[in-house]
Motif scaffolding. Sequence first.
Motif, PDB file in Angstrom:
ATOM      1  N   UNK A 126       0.811  -1.217   0.000  1.00 19.98           N
ATOM      2  CA  UNK A 126       0.000   0.000   0.000  1.00 19.98           C
ATOM      3  C   UNK A 126       0.846   1.270   0.000  1.00 19.98           C
ATOM      4  N   UNK A 127       1.889   1.290   0.831  1.00 18.86           N
ATOM      5  CA  UNK A 127       2.692   2.509   0.956  1.00 18.86           C
ATOM      6  C   UNK A 127       3.767   2.616  -0.120  1.00 18.86           C
ATOM      7  N   UNK A 128       4.465   1.524  -0.400  1.00 16.46           N
ATOM      8  CA  UNK A 128       5.533   1.579  -1.390  1.00 16.46           C
ATOM      9  C   UNK A 128       5.027   1.192  -2.784  1.00 16.46           C
ATOM     10  N   UNK A 129       4.331   0.074  -2.897  1.00 23.54           N
ATOM     11  CA  UNK A 129       3.864  -0.354  -4.209  1.00 23.54           C
ATOM     12  C   UNK A 129       2.864   0.604  -4.819  1.00 23.54           C
ATOM     13  N   UNK A 130       1.911   1.062  -4.003  1.00 21.25           N
ATOM     14  CA  UNK A 130       0.885   1.955  -4.542  1.00 21.25           C
ATOM     15  C   UNK A 130       1.262   3.432  -4.395  1.00 21.25           C
ATOM     16  N   UNK A 131       1.307   3.942  -3.175  1.00 18.50           N
ATOM     17  CA  UNK A 131       1.474   5.384  -2.985  1.00 18.50           C
ATOM     18  C   UNK A 131       2.791   5.896  -3.565  1.00 18.50           C
ATOM     19  N   UNK A 132       3.895   5.349  -3.105  1.00 19.73           N
ATOM     20  CA  UNK A 132       5.184   5.784  -3.645  1.00 19.73           C
ATOM     21  C   UNK A 132       5.345   5.353  -5.096  1.00 19.73           C
ATOM     22  N   UNK A 133       4.989   4.108  -5.385  1.00 18.84           N
ATOM     23  CA  UNK A 133       5.229   3.562  -6.715  1.00 18.84           C
ATOM     24  C   UNK A 133       4.515   4.309  -7.822  1.00 18.84           C
ATOM     25  N   UNK A 134       3.246   4.640  -7.608  1.00 18.48           N
ATOM     26  CA  UNK A 134       2.508   5.348  -8.657  1.00 18.48           C
ATOM     27  C   UNK A 134       3.076   6.750  -8.867  1.00 18.48           C
ATOM     28  N   UNK A 135       3.398   7.417  -7.779  1.00 15.83           N
ATOM     29  CA  UNK A 135       3.914   8.784  -7.892  1.00 15.83           C
ATOM     30  C   UNK A 135       5.290   8.808  -8.549  1.00 15.83           C
ATOM     31  N   UNK A 136       6.149   7.900  -8.152  1.00 15.53           N
ATOM     32  CA  UNK A 136       7.515   7.935  -8.678  1.00 15.53           C
ATOM     33  C   UNK A 136       7.619   7.345 -10.080  1.00 15.53           C
TER      34      UNK A 136
END
Length: 269
Positions: A126-136
């Motif tokens: 949720x935090x790395x795969x989705x939130x960070x991952x989509x933004x980066x």
Amino acid sequence: MDAKSLRVLWITLLSFAIYFVLDDLYFHSLRKWINEYINQIGVSHIITYSVFGIPLLLGSLLIHHFRNLLSSLGLNGSLAKGFLFPLLCTLPMLIGYAIVFEFNPEINLSLILISAVSAAFFEELYFRGFLFGQLYRFTQLGFLPSILLGAIVFALIHLYQSQDPLTLLGIFLTTFLGAILFAWLYAEWNFNIWIPIFLHLFMNLFWMMFSAGENALGGVYSNVFRILTIVLAIVLTILYKRKKGMKLEVTKSTLWMKKREILIERSAG
């Protein structure tokens, strides 16, 4: 920032905000209700976490459609590599804690499912795969802007572990930096989410197995071996990429804002 980046940005932030609010308001009540039927708190915890991830799933589908869902979250990465590399890196914690501390006799399946398996899988997804991952990965935002919000929220949700101001500050800094580390590893291992998932899992598991600390801050010995694990993960990642002739993902050119050409190249790949 171009139109595509803005679209990904608002879908990602809105989806995560909905998830976070629902989780904060209803997680414990839903878990309690589910547990009344199956009478296994660890499994109930996992089911509840899965249910509250639905807004993130829908957000991912809005951005990428079904065929790219797994890859957009890093779930298509090598599971074997994701398991073996973190296991190697966390050996200092396993061996060191086994020598310095005593085995925790209170550890059980529910505790492992909640504090190791569930925490590692869902927090990283949720935090790395989705939130960070989509933004980066899918906007022009660089590494630091992409990780900042997630790292702050990630740190804040761990502050329940103490009431002492200094301890709270230590927990905040520890988990904030941990979020950055997990995101960096995710990026450098070609967005293989299994790397931070299993690293998070093993670190939590070994911490619990030997009662290395009452909270995420820990003590002197617990942090010595944790730091060794972190250093090992960073050094081995850099050495591996050098040996393979691969450039580091996070550099000066991707730290703050990425050029549109980089985003186009990544989308094409």
